[in-house]
Design an enzyme around this catalytic site. Structure first.
Site, PDB file in Angstrom:
ATOM      1  N   MET A  34      43.758  45.948  41.079  1.00 11.76           N
ATOM      2  CA  MET A  34      45.176  45.693  40.777  1.00 11.76           C
ATOM      3  C   MET A  34      45.391  45.755  39.269  1.00 11.76           C
ATOM      4  O   MET A  34      46.418  45.277  38.762  1.00 11.76           O
ATOM      5  CB  MET A  34      45.605  44.337  41.332  1.00 11.76           C
ATOM      6  N   GLY A  35      44.424  46.318  38.540  1.00 15.67           N
ATOM      7  CA  GLY A  35      44.592  46.481  37.099  1.00 15.67           C
ATOM      8  C   GLY A  35      44.273  45.221  36.319  1.00 15.67           C
ATOM      9  O   GLY A  35      43.646  44.296  36.826  1.00 15.67           O
ATOM     10  N   HIS A  38      38.775  43.849  33.666  1.00 14.81           N
ATOM     11  CA  HIS A  38      37.792  43.132  32.854  1.00 14.81           C
ATOM     12  C   HIS A  38      36.413  43.705  33.174  1.00 14.81           C
ATOM     13  O   HIS A  38      36.283  44.642  33.987  1.00 14.81           O
ATOM     14  CB  HIS A  38      37.878  41.623  33.106  1.00 14.81           C
ATOM     15  N   GLN A  39      35.404  43.108  32.554  1.00 13.92           N
ATOM     16  CA  GLN A  39      34.039  43.616  32.691  1.00 13.92           C
ATOM     17  C   GLN A  39      33.585  43.684  34.163  1.00 13.92           C
ATOM     18  O   GLN A  39      32.825  44.570  34.542  1.00 13.92           O
ATOM     19  CB  GLN A  39      33.113  42.708  31.865  1.00 13.92           C
ATOM     20  N   GLY A  40      34.077  42.746  34.967  1.00 14.60           N
ATOM     21  CA  GLY A  40      33.710  42.739  36.391  1.00 14.60           C
ATOM     22  C   GLY A  40      34.165  44.027  37.079  1.00 14.60           C
ATOM     23  O   GLY A  40      33.423  44.622  37.869  1.00 14.60           O
ATOM     24  N   HIS A  41      35.384  44.481  36.756  1.00 15.58           N
ATOM     25  CA  HIS A  41      35.875  45.738  37.345  1.00 15.58           C
ATOM     26  C   HIS A  41      35.018  46.913  36.866  1.00 15.58           C
ATOM     27  O   HIS A  41      34.734  47.841  37.613  1.00 15.58           O
ATOM     28  CB  HIS A  41      37.325  46.008  36.919  1.00 15.58           C
ATOM     29  N   GLN A  65      50.408  41.608  49.530  1.00 21.89           N
ATOM     30  CA  GLN A  65      49.379  40.562  49.600  1.00 21.89           C
ATOM     31  C   GLN A  65      49.751  39.306  48.802  1.00 21.89           C
ATOM     32  O   GLN A  65      48.925  38.417  48.660  1.00 21.89           O
ATOM     33  CB  GLN A  65      48.014  41.105  49.189  1.00 21.89           C
ATOM     34  N   ARG A 193      43.131  36.506  36.645  1.00 21.13           N
ATOM     35  CA  ARG A 193      43.937  35.273  36.566  1.00 21.13           C
ATOM     36  C   ARG A 193      43.388  34.290  35.533  1.00 21.13           C
ATOM     37  O   ARG A 193      44.082  33.339  35.181  1.00 21.13           O
ATOM     38  CB  ARG A 193      44.061  34.628  37.943  1.00 21.13           C
TER      39      ARG A 193
END
Ligand code: PAF
Length: 288
Positions: A34-35, A38-41, A65, A193
């Site tokens: 969903m844009g 961060h590093q996780g993406h 959602q 978030r």
């Protein structure tokens, strides 16, 4: 300097581009997001590259959602930064359609995908309809891209379970790859978030992971008083100023925790101020 990332907004353009890729025998991976990356993406993109030759990321803040009282309108939209990050991570193509392109007949009228069982309880109970929205958009993205593999983060454990069941039940020929949660050095799971947290809340937020680890230690050592462990974890979070929504120990398939299992997952959702945080930890019983 990396070339700007090719970005498409129409389904027909995407299909054309991917048909050409497939004709060259390339294996395609999808990284749905969903844009506000961060590093996780970016880890998802890195993992995708290990399994495929051509990486498509999608950015779509999916209204289906979000519940009416949630942050759909204010969800951070940071397209230019996201494009730069994806290009540096080695993504080949970005698909970022509008709501009208994805739901041309309107949201009310949209056929929905409901995944029974694993969608219920936990976040499914706290966010009614959320997983129907996730399952619906993921099904659409799978149909748009028709990837060979798709990557999702373990941080959203229940979402991952929903997607695995969806793929099995609807017979998608797509391999789902789950990628470990990326954490700050203090243990906070990366999430878009987290940007909502104040500096004081950010300092407190790693308590979520510390609480998971504390419960995991007990569980691994053979304490299978699941309700008591849940209760202790909730109390610790409340003491630290969180409003816990749930702390639950479950079997890996999200069925109620069984005494005879050797592996479980502990799942937590809690609010810190206005921000809802989730995390989870898989625990294995000590063998000695
Ligand atoms: O995890 C997310 O970012 C979203 O739920 C997903 C899978 C991209 C569907 O909108």
């Amino acid at each position: 300097m990396k070339a700007p990332l090719k970005t498409l907004v129409e389904i027909s353009q995407l299909r054309e581009e991917l048909a050409a890729c497939r004709a060259q025998g390339k294996k395609i991976a999808l990284v749905p997001t969903m844009g506000n990356l961060h590093q996780g993406h970016l880890r998802l993109v890195e993992e995708a590259k290990r399994h495929a030759d051509f990486i498509v990321a999608s950015i779509f803040v999916n209204p289906l959602q979000f519940n009416p009282d949630e942050d759909y309108e204010s969800y951070p939209r940071t397209l230019a930064e996201d494009q730069t990050k994806l290009a540096s991570a080695g993504c080949d193509l970005l698909f970022t359609p509008s709501v009208e392109v994805v739901y041309p007949n309107g949201q009310e009228n949209q056929t929905r995908v409901v995944v029974p069982g694993v969608s219920e309880g936990l976040c499914g109970q706290k966010r009614p309809g959320h997983f129907d929205g996730v399952a619906t958009i993921v099904t659409k993205l799978f149909n748009f891209v028709q990837p060979d593999v798709a990557c999702f983060g373990q941080k959203d454990y229940q979402q991952l379970s929903v997607i695995r069941k969806l793929v099995e039940d609807l017979s998608f020929a797509i391999k789902i790859i789950d990628v470990p949660t990326h954490r700050t050095p203090e243990g906070l799971a990366l999430s878009s978030r987290n940007n909502y947290l104040t500096p004081e809340q950010l300092a407190k937020a790693p308590t979520l992971y510390a609480t998971l680890k504390e419960a995991a230690k007990e569980l691994a050592a053979g304490n299978t008083h699941f309700n008591e462990l849940n209760h202790q974890a909730r109390a610790r979070l409340a003491e630290q100023g969180f409003a816990p929504e749930y702390v639950e120990i479950r079997n890996l398939d999200l069925s109620p925790a069984s005494l005879t299992a050797n592996t479980w997952v502990i799942l937590i959702a809690a609010r810190l101020g206005k921000t809802r945080l989730i995390d989870n930890l898989i625990v294995q019983r000590d063998s000695n």
